[in-house]
Design a protein around this motif. Structure first.
Motif, PDB file in Angstrom:
ATOM      1  N   SER A 272       0.744  -1.040   0.035  1.00  0.00           N
ATOM      2  CA  SER A 272       0.096   0.069  -0.165  1.00  0.00           C
ATOM      3  C   SER A 272       0.327   1.042  -0.325  1.00  0.00           C
ATOM      4  CB  SER A 272      -1.125   0.093   1.550  1.00  0.00           C
ATOM      5  OG  SER A 272      -1.070   1.380   1.220  1.00  0.00           O
ATOM      6  N   SER A 273       2.307   1.503   0.719  1.00  0.00           N
ATOM      7  CA  SER A 273       2.628   2.741   0.828  1.00  0.00           C
ATOM      8  C   SER A 273       3.471   3.010  -0.233  1.00  0.00           C
ATOM      9  CB  SER A 273       3.432   2.581   2.054  1.00  0.00           C
ATOM     10  OG  SER A 273       4.851   1.519   1.519  1.00  0.00           O
TER      11      SER A 273
ATOM     12  N   THR B 139       0.738   3.565  -2.639  1.00  0.00           N
ATOM     13  CA  THR B 139       0.505   5.334  -2.849  1.00  0.00           C
ATOM     14  C   THR B 139       1.482   6.371  -2.926  1.00  0.00           C
ATOM     15  OG1 THR B 139      -0.404   4.487  -0.594  1.00  0.00           O
ATOM     16  CG2 THR B 139      -0.090   7.268  -0.964  1.00  0.00           C
TER      17      THR B 139
ATOM     18  N   ARG C 233       1.428   6.537  -7.684  1.00  0.00           N
ATOM     19  CA  ARG C 233      -0.066   7.970  -6.918  1.00  0.00           C
ATOM     20  C   ARG C 233       1.004   9.144  -7.056  1.00  0.00           C
ATOM     21  NH1 ARG C 233      -3.264   2.352  -5.851  1.00  0.00           N
ATOM     22  NH2 ARG C 233      -4.103   3.023  -7.323  1.00  0.00           N
ATOM     23  N   SER C 234       1.554   9.552  -6.138  1.00  0.00           N
ATOM     24  CA  SER C 234       1.508  10.821  -5.941  1.00  0.00           C
ATOM     25  C   SER C 234       2.726  11.024  -6.939  1.00  0.00           C
ATOM     26  CB  SER C 234       2.097  10.595  -4.648  1.00  0.00           C
ATOM     27  OG  SER C 234       3.365  10.374  -4.731  1.00  0.00           O
TER      28      SER C 234
END
Length: 277
Positions: free
Chosen positions: A269-270, A273, A276-277
């Motif tokens: 998940s990290s 993220t 996505r950033s």
């Protein structure tokens, strides 16, 4: 031991001929030999006719039953190990069609129950999104629509609860930017989703802490029968119990360094993220 690709093919014929010659020199019929080694006459016939490749255990039983001298037994055992090794180069696979390789893998998956995947550098097809699958074949010239469809079709095996899968991925395998950012995030989310299947254990080895080992190859072990080891120019297929045991031992070591369950999903998940950033 050094294997020449041509030698691997010749060794199967040489092994069959050697065992057949030894039996005849010992004055034994196939029926009599089969009785002494607790095999069927059909199996002995198939071994001598190159229809099946005997395991090292089979060969050792046959040599003992034929009272082969120790010096000869050692040479034949070495020949048997070579015969139980197969080299599959990428150029031959491309000539015959990549979907043929997918059919072979599907055959392994149908006939096996316990699967162990160690993924060093990229995500395997069973865990890949459609976009990742397409990207994995994009560098190879030609139309690979059939191979792509077969790769995606094979993923259904993950939902067969009679089978058990353990995937160990290095952080590099999960994070290598094979796709653009958002597509990589979707791939990482997909790994987390698959990890929730009841018959799947998905572990990640993060690039942190201390790990006093350096894996060299991606490999897969099917039950305790077959191990496949991938290189940039092809794959080795091992059926010798010593080779398979070595990879099972390596897998157990890497398993000890991997994070599973919620800990693995938190890592995925990290990283998702970050993409996505």
């Amino acid at each position: 031991m050094t294997f020449e690709p041509g030698e691997l093919d010749r060794s199967k014929a040489d092994l069959a001929e050697t065992l057949r010659t030894l039996r005849k020199r010992a004055g034994r019929t196939q029926v009599r030999l089969a009785q002494r080694v607790n095999m069927s006459q059909t199996k002995i016939s198939n071994i001598e006719g190159e229809k099946i490749t005997p395991s090292l255990v089979d060969v050792e039983l046959i040599l003992r039953a034929l009272d082969a001298p120790s010096s000869l037994a050692a040479r034949v055992a070495s020949l048997a190990r070579t015969a139980n090794t197969e080299w599959q180069d990428v150029w031959s696979q491309r000539r015959t069609g990549l979907e043929k390789k997918q059919n072979e893998l599907a055959g392994f998956e149908r006939s096996s129950t316990v699967f162990r995947y160690f993924l060093l550098s990229m995500v395997t097809g069973l865990l890949a999104t459609p976009e990742y699958v397409r990207a994995s074949l994009a560098h190879i010239p030609g139309d690979h629509s059939k191979a792509i469809a077969k790769k995606l079709e094979r993923q259904a095996v993950l939902h067969d609860t009679a089978k058990r899968f353990t995937f160990i991925l290095t952080e590099q395998a999960t994070r290598w930017p094979y796709l653009q950012g958002s597509a990589m995030a979707i791939q990482l989310d997909h790994l987390a989703s698959v990890s929730r299947l009841p018959n799947v254990r998905l572990g990640v080895i993060p690039l942190s802490g201390h790990m006093p080992l350096a894996p060299l190859n991606t490999f897969t072990v099917y039950d305790t029968r077959v191990a496949t080891v991938e290189t940039s120019t092809g794959a080795m297929v091992f059926r010798d119990h010593r080779d398979i045991s070595a990879y099972l031992n390596d897998f157990a070591v890497y398993e000890g360094y991997a994070s599973f369950g919620e800990e693995a999903r938190d890592l995925l998940s990290s990283w998702s993220t970050q993409y996505r950033s």
